[in-house]
Design a protein around this motif. Structure first.
Motif, PDB file in Angstrom:
ATOM      1  N   ALA A  54       0.582  -1.251  -0.187  1.00  0.00           N
ATOM      2  CA  ALA A  54       0.172  -0.049   0.025  1.00  0.00           C
ATOM      3  C   ALA A  54       0.899   1.218  -0.047  1.00  0.00           C
ATOM      4  O   ALA A  54       0.517   2.436  -0.325  1.00  0.00           O
ATOM      5  CB  ALA A  54      -0.952  -0.077   1.023  1.00  0.00           C
ATOM      6  N   ARG A  93       2.221   4.175  -3.861  1.00  0.00           N
ATOM      7  CA  ARG A  93       1.075   4.873  -4.348  1.00  0.00           C
ATOM      8  C   ARG A  93       1.424   5.722  -5.574  1.00  0.00           C
ATOM      9  O   ARG A  93       2.535   6.452  -5.552  1.00  0.00           O
ATOM     10  CB  ARG A  93       0.657   5.787  -3.265  1.00  0.00           C
ATOM     11  CG  ARG A  93       0.000   5.107  -1.915  1.00  0.00           C
ATOM     12  CD  ARG A  93      -0.381   6.040  -0.889  1.00  0.00           C
ATOM     13  NE  ARG A  93       0.808   6.841  -0.371  1.00  0.00           N
ATOM     14  CZ  ARG A  93       1.344   6.434   0.750  1.00  0.00           C
ATOM     15  NH1 ARG A  93       0.896   5.357   1.457  1.00  0.00           N
ATOM     16  NH2 ARG A  93       2.254   7.412   1.220  1.00  0.00           N
ATOM     17  N   ASP A  97       2.135   9.604  -4.983  1.00  0.00           N
ATOM     18  CA  ASP A  97       2.850  10.030  -3.778  1.00  0.00           C
ATOM     19  C   ASP A  97       3.826   8.838  -3.634  1.00  0.00           C
ATOM     20  O   ASP A  97       3.396   7.676  -2.707  1.00  0.00           O
ATOM     21  CB  ASP A  97       1.705   9.890  -2.842  1.00  0.00           C
ATOM     22  CG  ASP A  97       2.405  10.312  -1.276  1.00  0.00           C
ATOM     23  OD1 ASP A  97       3.444  10.610  -1.259  1.00  0.00           O
ATOM     24  OD2 ASP A  97       1.598   9.876  -0.526  1.00  0.00           O
ATOM     25  N   ARG A 154       5.965   4.616  -8.659  1.00  0.00           N
ATOM     26  CA  ARG A 154       5.620   4.434  -7.457  1.00  0.00           C
ATOM     27  C   ARG A 154       6.394   4.128  -6.310  1.00  0.00           C
ATOM     28  O   ARG A 154       6.006   3.967  -5.024  1.00  0.00           O
ATOM     29  CB  ARG A 154       4.330   3.336  -7.623  1.00  0.00           C
ATOM     30  CG  ARG A 154       2.967   3.958  -8.130  1.00  0.00           C
ATOM     31  CD  ARG A 154       2.079   2.910  -7.908  1.00  0.00           C
ATOM     32  NE  ARG A 154       1.680   1.824  -9.308  1.00  0.00           N
ATOM     33  CZ  ARG A 154       0.853   0.776  -9.089  1.00  0.00           C
ATOM     34  NH1 ARG A 154       0.193   0.428  -8.111  1.00  0.00           N
ATOM     35  NH2 ARG A 154       0.921   0.113 -10.286  1.00  0.00           N
TER      36      ARG A 154
END
Length: 246
Positions: A6, A9, A12, A199
């Motif tokens: 997770a 992102r 981000d 990412r």
């Protein structure tokens, strides 16, 4: 793996410092980094061993066992790796591995990825291709390889040395999994890489090499009567983490 995955992102990206010992790792955790990687060059050079030839498996495993006491997600560079190496670092507390193809046949690397994911499915496998590492790169080859690795079950793909924005964007568009780029101080910014859809941004051996430069700069400054960099971590702060459990 879900918590670590997770962190990758779009817009981000995960900025991943790569460490080689406990003290700097602890300071990076205190600085707010939620995840750390290891650097194979740092681990190898610290132990007087060569990088990239599979000489540091025991040293890397010992480092993972020490770092596992820190409240941080940890991914480990196992070089070309093996199923046994991936299982060992996972059992020691790692949530991910970085495994490189060293430009061996893509089918061989894809097979290794499948076997690792079969044995430790919760482990985040970041599949690295060396098409652009210390050599002129071929974008078509890079795209072909990372697609194959993603199809084999890799959770992310990594192309160190890839620097041109258009090439990075092409790789991002070619795969559904997170793309990892090695930060190049003279070519990249985090903001620009985020705009391209990257990412994960790794520092690789950058911090280790910067530390070596700082050691020499400080020693020569003492010898030559030059100012020392201010705001060094105080003795008490560094010593406070010397009794980590684990």
């Amino acid at each position: 793996m879900s918590g670590f995955a997770a962190l990758h992102r779009a817009g981000d990206p995960l900025v991943l410092p790569n460490v080689w010992e406990v003290a700097s790792a602890r300071l990076l955790v205190e600085a707010g980094f939620p995840a750390l990687g290891t650097t194979s060059l740092g681990v190898a050079a610290t132990n007087g061993l060569p990088d990239g030839v599979g000489a540091t498996e025991a040293e890397s495993l010992a480092l993972v066992r020490s770092l596992a006491a820190l409240p941080v997600q940890l991914t480990v560079d196992i070089e070309t790796g093996s199923v046994a190496a991936a299982v060992a670092v996972a059992e020691a507390g790692a949530v991910g591995v970085n495994v490189e193809d060293a430009l061996r046949p893509a089918a061989e690397h894809a097979t290794l990825i499948r076997l690792v994911k079969r044995e430790v499915p919760e482990l985040f496998v970041n599949a690295r291709t060396d098409t652009h590492w210390q050599r002129p790169g071929d974008l078509a080859e890079a795209v072909s390889r990372v697609r194959r690795y993603a199809d084999a079950g890799a959770d992310g793909v990594f192309i160190p040395g890839l620097s041109e924005p258009a090439d990075i964007a092409a790789v991002v568009a070619a795969v559904d999994v997170p793309v990892n780029i090695l930060f190049l101080p003279d070519r990249h910014t985090v903001a620009a890489l985020a705009e391209l859809g990257v990412r994960r941004i790794s520092t690789g051996s950058l911090l280790f090499r910067a530390a070596l430069a700082a050691i020499v700069d400080t020693a020569t400054a003492v010898r030559d009567g030059h100012p020392i960099r201010p705001n060094l971590p105080p003795y008490a702060q560094v010593n406070a983490g010397s009794g980590l459990p684990g």
